[in-house]
Enzyme design. Structure first.
Site, mmCIF file in Angstrom:
data_model
loop_
_atom_site.group_PDB
_atom_site.id
_atom_site.type_symbol
_atom_site.label_atom_id
_atom_site.label_comp_id
_atom_site.label_asym_id
_atom_site.label_seq_id
_atom_site.Cartn_x
_atom_site.Cartn_y
_atom_site.Cartn_z
ATOM 1 N N ASP A 2 4.781 6.812 14.152
ATOM 2 C CA ASP A 2 3.838 7.484 15.053
ATOM 3 C C ASP A 2 4.022 6.968 16.466
ATOM 4 O OD1 ASP A 2 2.461 9.259 13.374
ATOM 5 O OD2 ASP A 2 1.370 7.581 12.485
ATOM 6 N N ALA B 34 15.144 6.912 24.781
ATOM 7 C CA ALA B 34 16.318 7.601 25.341
ATOM 8 C C ALA B 34 17.586 7.290 24.542
ATOM 9 C CB ALA B 34 16.490 7.196 26.799
ATOM 10 N N SER C 103 4.569 -0.072 -7.910
ATOM 11 C CA SER C 103 5.018 -0.794 -6.719
ATOM 12 C C SER C 103 3.812 -0.940 -5.800
ATOM 13 C CB SER C 103 6.163 -0.052 -6.031
ATOM 14 O OG SER C 103 5.819 1.296 -5.800
ATOM 15 N N GLU D 55 2.283 -1.741 -1.696
ATOM 16 C CA GLU D 55 2.521 -1.845 -0.251
ATOM 17 C C GLU D 55 1.606 -2.917 0.356
ATOM 18 O OE1 GLU D 55 2.748 1.685 2.588
ATOM 19 O OE2 GLU D 55 0.993 0.619 3.363
ATOM 20 N N HIS E 199 2.733 4.130 -6.695
ATOM 21 C CA HIS E 199 2.850 3.202 -5.554
ATOM 22 C C HIS E 199 1.445 2.980 -4.996
ATOM 23 C CE1 HIS E 199 4.890 1.285 -2.151
ATOM 24 N NE2 HIS E 199 4.116 1.978 -1.327
ATOM 25 N N ALA F 119 2.336 0.311 13.704
ATOM 26 C CA ALA F 119 2.450 1.541 14.491
ATOM 27 C C ALA F 119 3.011 1.205 15.869
ATOM 28 C CB ALA F 119 1.090 2.203 14.613
ATOM 29 N N PHE G 29 -9.379 7.324 8.174
ATOM 30 C CA PHE G 29 -7.937 7.413 7.957
ATOM 31 C C PHE G 29 -7.574 8.776 7.356
ATOM 32 C CE2 PHE G 29 -4.093 5.240 5.833
ATOM 33 C CZ PHE G 29 -3.323 5.460 6.966
#
Ligand code: FAD
Length: 288
Positions: A101, A113, A7, A9, A259, A43, A210
């Site tokens: 994140d 909230a 697979s 990404e 992946h 992000a 990273f």
């Protein structure tokens, strides 16, 4: 050696040039017949609309099984579930459910909230809809926020028990790192498949940064090899060889699915797949 399933990404494009690059990536890798492809969610929830457009367009035009990443960041429960519902209506049946994140400038994830407070809550709510296959993230070298690996794996078990079908790992560079993690998960009672996430090193400087953020260990032998390859202009060759060797070790150790983090650059991933025996298949829609 058995041939693994694969697979891929992708991330959503932010420009016209980026759109062409993603399209090239999809067209280059689709013939390898991936089980699914996934599209990240920026992000801090920054690419909400772009992710939706990329997921829907790939799903509609390529016929691939697309998994949409979805996080809990900066949205109410109702907003997050509406995004999921829009996916269901577009025929998208897979979600990679993440806590996410903190948005840029914030040190720690803080729940909205009225939002989901954790990935477990998001997974439970998605599972309740009965509309999705849910996958989650996993961390062979421990998530930076986890107290220790046992706590991290206990939390992964909660995510699986909440309704996740499988977990995709953060990238790592040594097969033994994955095998130790897989064994520890099995010992903790996790029976869902743990899918290794593979990062072919497209950009050596970016990968080092990273890896430092994620807590991924880069062995000295890889650092030395990239220093030499950078000098000789052979980094792509080295990256392909390293990722192929890692995948080969994983498959020999019983891994059935890999992946790939493509970073929307398909060439290294394609070359690694070819080396593993994952080669283009004639797709029915091209034959009919
Ligand atoms: P969780 O598993 O929910 O939490 C991470 C760890 O923190 C846990 O393992 C646990 O040890 C600890 N923890 C968290 N909450 C609790 C709690 N309530 N009690 C006890 N311990 C807790 N980020 C994006 O923004 N967009 C993406 O598209 C994206 N895709 C990703 C895909 C994969 C395959 C992976 C591995 C990561 C991805 N990320 C993405 C990064 C991810 O958002 C971050 O790693 C984030 O910090 C954790 O998200 P999670 O859902 O894995 O976290």
């Amino acid at each position: 050696m058995a041939t693994p399933s694969v697979s891929f990404e992708f991330f959503p494009p932010k420009s016209l040039e980026g759109s062409f690059r993603l399209w090239d990536c999809v067209n280059t890798l689709a013939p390898l017949d991936p089980t699914f492809v996934s599209v990240t969610y920026g992000a801090g929830g920054t690419t909400r609309q772009l992710t939706h457009e990329a997921v829907s367009t790939i799903h509609r035009t390529s016929g691939l099984n697309v998994a949409a990443h979805l996080t809990c960041v900066d949205a109410t429960r109702a907003e997050t579930l509406e995004i999921a519902q829009n996916y269901a209506e577009a025929g998208v049946r897979e979600i990679v459910a993440l806590r996410g994140d903190a948005p840029k400038g914030q040190a720690k994830f803080t729940a909205h909230a009225d939002g989901f407070a954790s990935s477990v809550e998001l997974i439970e709510a998605l599972a309740e809809t009965g509309q999705f296959t849910i996958r989650v993230g996993a961390y062979p070298e421990k998530h930076p926020e986890a107290a220790d690996q046992a706590a991290d794996i206990a939390f992964l078990k909660r995510k699986i028990d909440a309704g996740a079908r499988s977990a995709i790992t953060q990238f790592f560079f040594e097969a033994d790192t994955f095998f130790r993690f897989r064994d520890a998960c099995a010992k903790a009672g996790i029976t869902a498949p743990i899918i290794p996430g593979i990062l072919p090193i497209e950009n050596w400087n970016g990968t080092q940064k990273f890896a430092a953020q994620c807590g991924t260990h880069i062995p000295q032998v890889i650092r030395d090899a990239f220093a030499n390859a950078t000098r000789d202009g052979t980094t792509d060759l080295l990256a392909t060889a390293l990722a192929t060797e890692l995948c080969d070790d994983l498959v020999r150790g019983g891994v059935e699915h890999l992946h790939f983090y493509t970073l929307n650059r398909p060439e290294l991933t394609r070359d690694v797949c070819h080396a593993l025996g994952v080669t283009p298949k004639a797709r029915l829609q091209n034959v009919a």
